[in-house]
Design an enzyme around this catalytic site. Structure first.
Site, PDB file in Angstrom:
ATOM      1  N   CYS A 172      -5.486   6.090  -5.437  1.00  0.00           N
ATOM      2  CA  CYS A 172      -5.085   5.081  -5.013  1.00  0.00           C
ATOM      3  C   CYS A 172      -5.754   3.391  -6.015  1.00  0.00           C
ATOM      4  CB  CYS A 172      -4.232   5.292  -3.655  1.00  0.00           C
ATOM      5  SG  CYS A 172      -2.745   5.962  -3.243  1.00  0.00           S
ATOM      6  N   GLU A 212       0.567   3.907  -1.588  1.00  0.00           N
ATOM      7  CA  GLU A 212       0.293   2.646  -2.871  1.00  0.00           C
ATOM      8  C   GLU A 212       1.078   3.245  -3.822  1.00  0.00           C
ATOM      9  OE1 GLU A 212      -3.431   4.246   0.214  1.00  0.00           O
ATOM     10  OE2 GLU A 212      -1.688   5.419  -0.480  1.00  0.00           O
ATOM     11  N   CYS A 240      -7.225   6.405  -1.374  1.00  0.00           N
ATOM     12  CA  CYS A 240      -8.085   7.200  -2.073  1.00  0.00           C
ATOM     13  C   CYS A 240      -8.658   6.684  -3.079  1.00  0.00           C
ATOM     14  CB  CYS A 240      -7.674   8.186  -1.746  1.00  0.00           C
ATOM     15  SG  CYS A 240      -6.027   8.641  -2.752  1.00  0.00           S
ATOM     16  N   HIS A 273       1.763   8.997  -3.134  1.00  0.00           N
ATOM     17  CA  HIS A 273       1.299   8.186  -2.020  1.00  0.00           C
ATOM     18  C   HIS A 273       1.945   7.408  -1.665  1.00  0.00           C
ATOM     19  CE1 HIS A 273      -3.505  10.196  -2.264  1.00  0.00           C
ATOM     20  NE2 HIS A 273      -2.067  11.421  -1.866  1.00  0.00           N
TER      21      HIS A 273
END
Length: 166
Positions: free
Chosen positions: A97, A66, A94, A64
């Protein structure tokens, strides 16, 4: 938590930095990844990390934007504690993260589009402000919401159209 947390970014800085995150999201889009981009700035407002989703490219569920930005920022400053750093991301984070942000001691989170199906805050997992944990931080959502959601909507509309054609 004795460290003093930096005050929040100005609205002008939020808009400019979210544009930088959108540039990263566009890179993901062009790589056929879900178009999410992230930027981390230090206490002086200097960008120390930029990243975009790479889950498909690196075959890693942790790819991801992040997580990749946190990893890059920690490496750059030589410390996993990103105290006084702000993270800007184009989509509400999410659970994974958001947890990584707590672990990294992020100073402030800014996000663009809300994610009612997978966003931790929209799903009421507000543990970023849970006083039982060793770190909490302010969250500001909806920064350049329209532009962030538009890119995501376009990506998934194209995916659905290609799926129907196949």
């Amino acid at each position: 938590m004795s460290e003093k947390i930096k005050s929040q970014l100005s609205i002008a800085d939020q808009l400019w930095l979210m544009e930088e995150a959108l540039i990263e999201a566009d890179k993901a889009y062009r790589e056929d990844e879900v178009p999410i981009g992230a930027v981390i700035v230090n206490a002086e407002g200097i960008i120390i990390a930029k990243a975009h989703n790479k889950k498909e490219k690196i075959n890693n569920p942790c790819g991801h934007a992040e997580i990749l930005a946190i990893t890059e920022a920690a490496k750059k400053i030589g410390n996993w504690r990103l105290i006084n750093c702000s993270l800007l991301v184009t989509l509400e984070p999410c659970l994974m993260c958001l947890s990584a942000m707590i672990q990294a001691r992020i100073g402030t989170l800014y996000f663009g589009a809300y994610d009612p199906k997978g966003g931790s805050l929209s799903l009421n997992y507000n543990f970023y402000k849970d006083q039982k944990l060793n770190h909490s931080f302010p969250v500001i959502g909806g920064v350049r919401h329209f532009e962030c959601s538009k890119l995501l909507s376009q990506f998934f509309r194209e995916k659905r159209a290609n799926y129907i054609k196949s």
